[in-house]
Design an enzyme around this catalytic site. Structure first.
Site, PDB file in Angstrom:
ATOM      1  N   ASN A 182      37.060  -6.024  21.383  1.00  0.00           N
ATOM      2  CA  ASN A 182      37.368  -6.919  20.261  1.00  0.00           C
ATOM      3  C   ASN A 182      38.822  -6.716  19.878  1.00  0.00           C
ATOM      4  O   ASN A 182      39.425  -5.718  20.234  1.00  0.00           O
ATOM      5  CB  ASN A 182      36.441  -6.648  19.078  1.00  0.00           C
ATOM      6  CG  ASN A 182      36.536  -5.210  18.648  1.00  0.00           C
ATOM      7  OD1 ASN A 182      36.821  -4.341  19.448  1.00  0.00           O
ATOM      8  ND2 ASN A 182      36.327  -4.967  17.375  1.00  0.00           N
ATOM      9  N   HIS A 216      24.363   4.661  24.585  1.00  0.00           N
ATOM     10  CA  HIS A 216      24.688   5.879  25.338  1.00  0.00           C
ATOM     11  C   HIS A 216      23.362   6.518  25.733  1.00  0.00           C
ATOM     12  O   HIS A 216      22.669   7.081  24.891  1.00  0.00           O
ATOM     13  CB  HIS A 216      25.510   6.834  24.465  1.00  0.00           C
ATOM     14  CG  HIS A 216      26.917   6.375  24.247  1.00  0.00           C
ATOM     15  ND1 HIS A 216      27.976   6.898  24.961  1.00  0.00           N
ATOM     16  CD2 HIS A 216      27.446   5.447  23.428  1.00  0.00           C
ATOM     17  CE1 HIS A 216      29.107   6.305  24.571  1.00  0.00           C
ATOM     18  NE2 HIS A 216      28.807   5.421  23.646  1.00  0.00           N
ATOM     19  N   MET A 269      37.383   5.832  19.617  1.00  0.00           N
ATOM     20  CA  MET A 269      36.882   7.046  18.969  1.00  0.00           C
ATOM     21  C   MET A 269      36.488   8.110  20.002  1.00  0.00           C
ATOM     22  O   MET A 269      35.619   8.943  19.730  1.00  0.00           O
ATOM     23  CB  MET A 269      35.653   6.694  18.103  1.00  0.00           C
ATOM     24  CG  MET A 269      35.938   5.633  17.058  1.00  0.00           C
ATOM     25  SD  MET A 269      34.430   5.227  16.134  1.00  0.00           S
ATOM     26  CE  MET A 269      35.012   3.817  15.169  1.00  0.00           C
ATOM     27  N   SER A 270      37.092   8.082  21.177  1.00  0.00           N
ATOM     28  CA  SER A 270      36.643   9.033  22.218  1.00  0.00           C
ATOM     29  C   SER A 270      37.751   9.322  23.214  1.00  0.00           C
ATOM     30  O   SER A 270      38.914   9.066  22.971  1.00  0.00           O
ATOM     31  CB  SER A 270      35.445   8.418  22.967  1.00  0.00           C
ATOM     32  OG  SER A 270      35.917   7.337  23.782  1.00  0.00           O
ATOM     33  N   HIS A 328      29.482  -2.904  16.202  1.00  0.00           N
ATOM     34  CA  HIS A 328      29.076  -2.238  17.435  1.00  0.00           C
ATOM     35  C   HIS A 328      28.368  -3.193  18.397  1.00  0.00           C
ATOM     36  O   HIS A 328      28.501  -3.056  19.611  1.00  0.00           O
ATOM     37  CB  HIS A 328      28.166  -1.044  17.102  1.00  0.00           C
ATOM     38  CG  HIS A 328      27.893  -0.132  18.262  1.00  0.00           C
ATOM     39  ND1 HIS A 328      28.901   0.463  19.007  1.00  0.00           N
ATOM     40  CD2 HIS A 328      26.719   0.289  18.808  1.00  0.00           C
ATOM     41  CE1 HIS A 328      28.350   1.213  19.954  1.00  0.00           C
ATOM     42  NE2 HIS A 328      27.035   1.128  19.850  1.00  0.00           N
ATOM     43  N   ALA A 344      35.089   1.824  25.383  1.00  0.00           N
ATOM     44  CA  ALA A 344      35.274   0.522  24.750  1.00  0.00           C
ATOM     45  C   ALA A 344      36.300   0.741  23.648  1.00  0.00           C
ATOM     46  O   ALA A 344      36.299   1.794  23.004  1.00  0.00           O
ATOM     47  CB  ALA A 344      33.956   0.043  24.145  1.00  0.00           C
ATOM     48  N   HIS A 389      30.891  12.153  20.654  1.00  0.00           N
ATOM     49  CA  HIS A 389      32.006  11.726  19.798  1.00  0.00           C
ATOM     50  C   HIS A 389      32.089  12.599  18.553  1.00  0.00           C
ATOM     51  O   HIS A 389      31.076  13.106  18.088  1.00  0.00           O
ATOM     52  CB  HIS A 389      31.799  10.278  19.324  1.00  0.00           C
ATOM     53  CG  HIS A 389      31.416   9.306  20.377  1.00  0.00           C
ATOM     54  ND1 HIS A 389      30.131   9.209  20.881  1.00  0.00           N
ATOM     55  CD2 HIS A 389      32.145   8.385  21.035  1.00  0.00           C
ATOM     56  CE1 HIS A 389      30.098   8.241  21.791  1.00  0.00           C
ATOM     57  NE2 HIS A 389      31.303   7.729  21.909  1.00  0.00           N
ATOM     58  N   SER A 442      30.727   3.301  25.735  1.00  0.00           N
ATOM     59  CA  SER A 442      29.672   2.501  25.086  1.00  0.00           C
ATOM     60  C   SER A 442      29.340   1.253  25.896  1.00  0.00           C
ATOM     61  O   SER A 442      30.222   0.444  26.181  1.00  0.00           O
ATOM     62  CB  SER A 442      30.152   2.051  23.697  1.00  0.00           C
ATOM     63  OG  SER A 442      30.360   3.165  22.897  1.00  0.00           O
ATOM     64  N   TYR A 452      32.429  11.547  15.656  1.00  0.00           N
ATOM     65  CA  TYR A 452      31.689  10.939  14.538  1.00  0.00           C
ATOM     66  C   TYR A 452      30.187  11.284  14.568  1.00  0.00           C
ATOM     67  O   TYR A 452      29.464  11.023  13.601  1.00  0.00           O
ATOM     68  CB  TYR A 452      31.889   9.413  14.495  1.00  0.00           C
ATOM     69  CG  TYR A 452      31.379   8.644  15.678  1.00  0.00           C
ATOM     70  CD1 TYR A 452      32.260   8.042  16.567  1.00  0.00           C
ATOM     71  CD2 TYR A 452      30.009   8.489  15.908  1.00  0.00           C
ATOM     72  CE1 TYR A 452      31.794   7.326  17.663  1.00  0.00           C
ATOM     73  CE2 TYR A 452      29.530   7.778  16.996  1.00  0.00           C
ATOM     74  CZ  TYR A 452      30.438   7.194  17.870  1.00  0.00           C
ATOM     75  OH  TYR A 452      29.979   6.475  18.942  1.00  0.00           O
ATOM     76  N   GLU A 453      29.715  11.859  15.692  1.00  0.00           N
ATOM     77  CA  GLU A 453      28.300  12.284  15.718  1.00  0.00           C
ATOM     78  C   GLU A 453      28.116  13.614  14.995  1.00  0.00           C
ATOM     79  O   GLU A 453      26.989  14.084  14.822  1.00  0.00           O
ATOM     80  CB  GLU A 453      27.827  12.387  17.168  1.00  0.00           C
ATOM     81  CG  GLU A 453      27.783  11.054  17.901  1.00  0.00           C
ATOM     82  CD  GLU A 453      27.378  11.188  19.356  1.00  0.00           C
ATOM     83  OE1 GLU A 453      26.176  11.315  19.644  1.00  0.00           O
ATOM     84  OE2 GLU A 453      28.280  11.179  20.216  1.00  0.00           O
TER      85      GLU A 453
END
Ligand SMILES: Nc1nc2ncn(CCNC(CO)CO)c2c(=O)[nH]1
Length: 289
Positions: free
Chosen positions: A243, A64, A219-220, A257, A116, A86, A33, A88-89
């Site tokens: 973060n 992306h 998440m990846s 995000h 990230a 990902h 990201s 989550y997509e």
């Protein structure tokens, strides 16, 4: 398998790409990201939008781009994913990792993945770059593994070893290059934990993952690493800590995000220099290609 792609499907996509460009990449790069700028560093680019590539999924996440960029980094032939996929997509996991099988069939020998991530290790600061030395595959614990289903021996073995997933030589090389470039005070090493997302983790989940030995959470990446190792490519991966994960109930911090993309912009230049310098130092079998 049913939700997966056959070897022939992957071969067809790789052959289509090889017919469209003369670049024969030895290094494959996956941009996380906000880290797509790495692809812009490639010279003599040949660019494909994911939607024009047979079988390729589409990127749906802000930050992306959705482009496959062939080119050279300091003379080294590379292929770079500007935008990755990902869980989550809503993609089946084999769709997320399809590019790795295609990288293999393009002749890629080394995959460099960036992402990230949230910092769980309390010594980490926002903007740190963590060299990934190992991972915790939470979705895999529940059986969501890209290798589930019939195995095709042409890619790799049924039960691949993962204790050597992250190439130790490349980790050391990255540390050496990092210190040469003067990045040592923000260069870390650690364990990356993948979650499905898209919701960020709760405080209890952050505390649990930290207790389990995770230094960063995202998440990846892990799904792609498993596939890359299955088919015998060397793997180097790093996380940009965008973060600090919220670990205390009296904290006002809220993961978002925008902050992820903002930190990516600030650190992008150093990350690009680190990766491009690293690539010039990687020895390949057919360096003369
Ligand atoms: N606490 C926390 N901080 C993070 N910064 C980046 N990511 C990786 C997820 N990135 C998503 C949302 O930005 C986009 O792929 C995370 C995460 O999962 N958790």
């Amino acid at each position: 398998s049913s939700s997966g792609y056959s070897y022939e499907d992957c071969q067809a996509t790789a052959d289509w790409l090889l017919s469209q460009t003369a670049v024969r990449p030895l290094v494959g790069i996956v941009c996380g990201s906000g880290l797509g700028g790495l692809a812009d560093a490639l010279k003599d680019q040949v660019v494909f939008n994911y939607r024009d590539i047979p079988n390729f999924p589409q990127s749906t996440v802000h930050g992306h781009a959705g482009r496959l960029v062939f080119g050279t980094l300091k003379g080294r032939p590379c292929v770079c994913m500007q935008g990755r996929f990902h869980l989550y997509e809503g993609y089946p996991i084999q769709k997320i990792t399809l590019p790795m099988w295609i990288f293999k069939l393009l002749g890629v020998e080394t995959v460099i993945l960036t992402n990230a991530a949230g910092g769980l290790n309390q010594d980490f600061k926002v903007g740190d770059i963590m060299i990934i030395k190992d991972h915790l595959n939470m979705p895999g614990f529940a059986g969501n593994n890209p290798l589930a289903g019939p195995n095709d021996e042409r890619f790799g073995v049924r039960f691949p070893c993962m204790s050597d997933a992250y190439d130790r030589e490349l980790q050391q090389l990255a540390l050496d290059v990092g210190s040469e470039l003067g990045y040592s005070d923000f260069l870390r090493e650690g364990v990356y934990c993948v979650l499905g997302g898209p919701s960020f983790e709760t405080i209890a989940e952050c505390r649990m993952l930290h207790k389990l030995g995770a230094d960063a959470v995202g998440m990846s990446t892990v799904h792609e690493v498993i596939v890359a190792r299955h088919c015998g490519m060397r793997v180097f991966a790093l996380s940009l800590i965008t973060n600090k994960a919220v670990m205390d109930y009296d904290s006002e911090e809220k993961a978002n995000h925008e902050e992820v993309l903002q930190t990516g912009k600030q650190r992008a230049e150093q990350l690009e220099r680190l990766v491009s310098t690293l690539i010039t130092r990687i020895e390949h079998n057919n360096n003369f290609a």
